[in-house]
Design a protein around this motif. Sequence first.
Motif, PDB file in Angstrom:
ATOM      1  N   GLU A   1      -6.848  19.183  -0.141  1.00 42.97           N
ATOM      2  CA  GLU A   1      -8.084  19.829  -0.591  1.00 42.97           C
ATOM      3  C   GLU A   1      -7.687  21.182  -1.166  1.00 42.97           C
ATOM      4  O   GLU A   1      -7.252  22.065  -0.437  1.00 42.97           O
TER       5      GLU A   1
ATOM      6  N   ILE B   1      -2.675  21.680   7.970  1.00 41.31           N
ATOM      7  CA  ILE B   1      -2.301  23.007   7.449  1.00 41.31           C
ATOM      8  C   ILE B   1      -3.516  23.622   6.775  1.00 41.31           C
ATOM      9  O   ILE B   1      -4.138  22.989   5.919  1.00 41.31           O
TER      10      ILE B   1
ATOM     11  N   ASN C   1      -9.019  31.239   4.449  1.00 36.79           N
ATOM     12  CA  ASN C   1     -10.478  31.297   4.284  1.00 36.79           C
ATOM     13  C   ASN C   1     -11.126  30.194   5.113  1.00 36.79           C
ATOM     14  O   ASN C   1     -10.779  29.033   4.968  1.00 36.79           O
TER      15      ASN C   1
ATOM     16  N   GLN D   1      -4.557  38.666  -3.522  1.00 33.78           N
ATOM     17  CA  GLN D   1      -5.767  38.136  -4.171  1.00 33.78           C
ATOM     18  C   GLN D   1      -6.339  39.191  -5.120  1.00 33.78           C
ATOM     19  O   GLN D   1      -6.773  38.878  -6.231  1.00 33.78           O
TER      20      GLN D   1
ATOM     21  N   THR E   1      -5.039  21.947   3.266  1.00 30.52           N
ATOM     22  CA  THR E   1      -5.954  22.703   2.399  1.00 30.52           C
ATOM     23  C   THR E   1      -5.223  23.960   1.960  1.00 30.52           C
ATOM     24  O   THR E   1      -4.652  24.670   2.786  1.00 30.52           O
TER      25      THR E   1
ATOM     26  N   PRO F   1      -5.518  27.247   5.033  1.00 27.42           N
ATOM     27  CA  PRO F   1      -5.393  28.599   4.485  1.00 27.42           C
ATOM     28  C   PRO F   1      -6.277  29.544   5.295  1.00 27.42           C
ATOM     29  O   PRO F   1      -6.952  29.119   6.235  1.00 27.42           O
TER      30      PRO F   1
ATOM     31  N   GLU G   1      -0.720  32.318   7.799  1.00 27.65           N
ATOM     32  CA  GLU G   1      -0.085  33.575   8.226  1.00 27.65           C
ATOM     33  C   GLU G   1      -1.003  34.762   7.922  1.00 27.65           C
ATOM     34  O   GLU G   1      -0.829  35.848   8.467  1.00 27.65           O
TER      35      GLU G   1
END
Length: 488
Positions: A248, A146, A150, A329, A225, A148, A176
Amino acid sequence: MQQFQQYIGGTFSDGSARFESRDPATGQVWAMMPEARAKDVEHAVAAARAAFHVAEWSGMTASGRGKLLIRLADLIAENAQTLAQLETRDTGKIIRETSAQIAYVADYYRYYAGLADKIEGAHLPIDKPDMEVWLRREPIGVVAAIVPWNSQLFLSAVKIGPALAAGCTVVLKASEDGPAPMLEFARIFDQAGFPAGVLNVITGFGATCGAVLTSHPQVDHVAFTGGPETARQVVRNSAENLASTSLELGGKSPFIVFEDADIESAVNAQVSGIFAASGQSCVAGSRLIISNTIKDAFLARLKEKAEAIVIGLPDDMATEVGPLCTTGQRDNAVKLIEKSVAAGARIITGGRALDREGIFFPPTIIDCSDAPNAPCLTNEFFGPVLSVLGFDTEQEALDIANDTAFGLASGVFTRDLARAHRMIRGIRAGIVWVNTYRAVSPIVPFGGHGLSGHGREGGLRAALDYTKTKAVWLRTSDDPIPDPFIMR
Ligand code: TXE
């Protein structure tokens, strides 16, 4: 409008639903993404489970797996520009960074390709005369990876590469937010010649896709992560199947500068340490801990450099800081900065979202000398925001550096060799960079302590983490087994 598909069992499909993806530079919808829900997750895990057992994969030699990974690396290198452009479009990460990073992603796969046939078992010097005992290293099974938004291609390479080198199969859930580069990666992977189902690429939302995947009884390991709060859910869900996990989770990494440092080098490294990737990096050196004897001069130079940074569209090679990936963010940065200022922190530069199209936030420096409890010192931002504290003694620098629940990366700038060694010993983090920052390589393990997670990605052991041992006992005596009631 561009359309993307998921990749399950060697076939491309639309997914149970579809969702819009927005270009962070304009805020406009530019593509439709396949949304995996429970049915798709089920299908992907079943495909990975079937591929794990199929002779075409389970019977393939380790060097055969290595050759396929080399082919994949070559295909990534050939398609680097397309992948970089898609990552830039869908996440807002600047093209300067995505181009360089994706070229290096190919090298990561080459490194793991080389590891495939170096996964060795062991012969044990057993304490019984008529036995031979050895350990076989076998692949752990189906891996849920899985990632993210970035650096998805990079963060997935450090999971997919060693998992496939070890003979596992993988279901990769792209974020997503900005999944386009991962879905395009699936197209490239499809050309490399792996058996169907060895890698499956889906995307979807946390509750309806991620949670279903991580709690699936056919998943043996979860490599994750993301943020600490999601990691807690992942651990709870994987407990369902007692699957192992590697996590992580980012950090609040200290960047310590002593008065004897090469100041220009330290300023440049700090600029890269916090403002690269528009601050959306797990290793961001987001806490500057600076000797009070040079603090004012250092901050003046840093401010000058920060204000000279070219903010612009992410697909422009001249841009140095682009948009943030999500409005969440940006809103988080705004909120944390407001609270920090209310607590007594002083903004040196930046501090407010830019009034223009897209999700732009300028390089920001906040002096927290009068606000040691400011929330900007403890919360990970995922934005270009640097918090600053001064110190008088080496011990004080170390205490501030370790005053965090995270423990991923750290940087120390000094020309004093003995002091550098004392700091290396004292800092609680998975990485210490001395007189440099943000260097990475497939050869070096990467990971942290505490809220930064556990497990290491990269390095020689990386493929071993995707294996389990099987102890084999073989009796060499032809004599009858003497006493069936005594274990020997
Ligand atoms: O991560 P999330 P986000 C930090 C950073 C950032 C925060 C949130 O501070 O602001 O985390 O970022 C999937 N079960 N880092 O929202 O939510 C989700 O769909 C299983 C640090 O990007 O953790 C996505 O694919 N999966 C870090 C992935 O988890 C679930 C990198 C990450 O999402 C899930 C990223 C669930 N219940 C963020 N819920 C770093 N190390 O760089 C969500 N997901």
